[in-house]
Scaffold this active site. Sequence first.
Site, short mmCIF file in Angstrom:
data_model
loop_
_atom_site.label_atom_id
_atom_site.label_comp_id
_atom_site.label_asym_id
_atom_site.label_seq_id
_atom_site.Cartn_x
_atom_site.Cartn_y
_atom_site.Cartn_z
N LYS A 30 38.71 51.60 40.87
CA LYS A 30 37.27 51.89 40.99
C LYS A 30 36.92 53.29 40.47
CE LYS A 30 36.26 48.37 44.35
NZ LYS A 30 37.59 47.77 44.70
C1 LIG Z 1 37.87 46.46 44.67
C2 LIG Z 1 39.28 46.07 44.56
C3 LIG Z 1 39.64 44.80 44.10
C4 LIG Z 1 38.63 43.73 43.80
O1 LIG Z 1 37.84 44.05 42.68
P1 LIG Z 1 36.45 43.29 42.43
O2 LIG Z 1 35.84 43.96 41.26
O3 LIG Z 1 35.66 43.47 43.69
O4 LIG Z 1 36.77 41.85 42.19
C5 LIG Z 1 41.00 44.52 43.94
N1 LIG Z 1 41.93 45.44 44.24
C6 LIG Z 1 41.62 46.67 44.69
C7 LIG Z 1 42.70 47.63 45.00
C8 LIG Z 1 40.29 47.04 44.85
O5 LIG Z 1 39.98 48.26 45.28
#
Ligand SMILES: *Cc1c(COP(=O)(O)O)cnc(C)c1O
Length: 462
Positions: A112
Amino acid sequence: MKYISTRGQAPTLSFEEAMLTGLARDGGLYLPESIPQMNTDDIRALGGVSYEEAAFRVMRPFIGDAFSDDEFHGIIARAYEGFGHAARAPLKQLASGHFLLELFHGPTLAFKDFAMQLIGQMFELSLRRSGNRVSIVGATSGDTGSAAIEAFRGLDAVDVFILYPHGRVSEVQRRQMTTPIEANVHALAIDGHFDDAQARVKDMFNDIAFRDGVRLAGVNSINWARVLAQVVYYFTSAVSLGAPDRKVSFTVPTGNFGDVFAGYIAKRMGLPIERLVVATNQNDILHRCLSTGEYRPDGVISSISPSMDIQVSSNFERALYYAYGQDGGAVAQVMDELKAGGFSINQGALESLRETFDSGRCGEEETRATIRQTWATSGELLCPHSAVGVHVAEAYRKEGVPMITLATAHPAKFPAAVEEASGIHPPLPERMADLYERDERMTRVANDLGQIETLIKERIAN
Ligand SMILES: *Cc1c(COP(=O)(O)O)cnc(C)c1O
């Protein structure tokens, strides 16, 4: 470049407006009116450039006149300078034909950061120009919140409020949200699950008086700018394995469908992606939906991959929009049915989704076994989310088409689960080694819209 809502009833916005707004006023999500194309020469030319330059070339056509070329180069450079790896998104080989895209070298050790660091820089420049202040409100299952706080801490024109489910995030995730000392950071622990936190944030956006009063801005994965930032690493990784002259497939550990939807955009831009595999943990609504056409949320079950403990996948609405032939009315209708408990995707739309997406599920014991086996066979220590991806990817590997699994978090972000599975304790990278010693600061809140809105109004008044 204009942005339209998936439900067809909200005003058309520029990139900058869509970024600052997040959710559309008709409850829909913003998408570009048309998708810019990259031809095979454009894609091949990404082979010789830095991650930052590739990011500029992939994203530039989407941002219209929001930023000058110089400004946008500067935004990208500042966004990624704090990453702990020069390649930003390095690719490792796990086995013959199977690769791991490491997206966890940012400041909060999860993918993210790619989007949030970029958004932080874009907000800062945009708000400085306009002289406005905003309140950023987001819900998190752990990683979004820490990434948002890290990206916005200390910025003048922004207060950042993050709702996370009390007791349901890992200690590292929690500490990354509760230890920043800046006065504009507000970590709110809500009594409930992630879906409750997300629902209250949606309610705040739908409360137009509150929304306008506090100048609400959203940076959840529904924000188009976040999806856009994530498109870049699909290109860089595919090109390093031979695209556009060779097809590749991706497996994506999925919760809110943001990351895998970015892959879908890359494909629509012209990147030759064979399959996009949606990997879920035991909260497998997306896997069930792609298998049966029925989208029916039931209760969330806590897992060792908590960032994927989700039953309502917001960004799936964007995929539905294309699956339903860009018919906003049809999307609005299924979303109404969802409010009443669930919906069935019509046959044409389901076939359209299946042209691109496969799916699979990985239970808790399979997740642990995958961490253990991958460590033994390749020396890679996976976080539980990445392990879900690696497990599901195995079922979809195909001769001659490299499979790239996205590693979405660093193992040290989930040390208990990783150690239990592998016997190895994953240490935090040097640059954040004192996280466990810092003081924490957070506010407990009830799962109650009125109380949360009052708290936010009081905090910004001070
Ligand atoms: C947010 C997240 C996901 C999922 O991603 P999306 O875009 O919500 O599908 C998977 N793994 C980790 C470690 C995350 O932080």
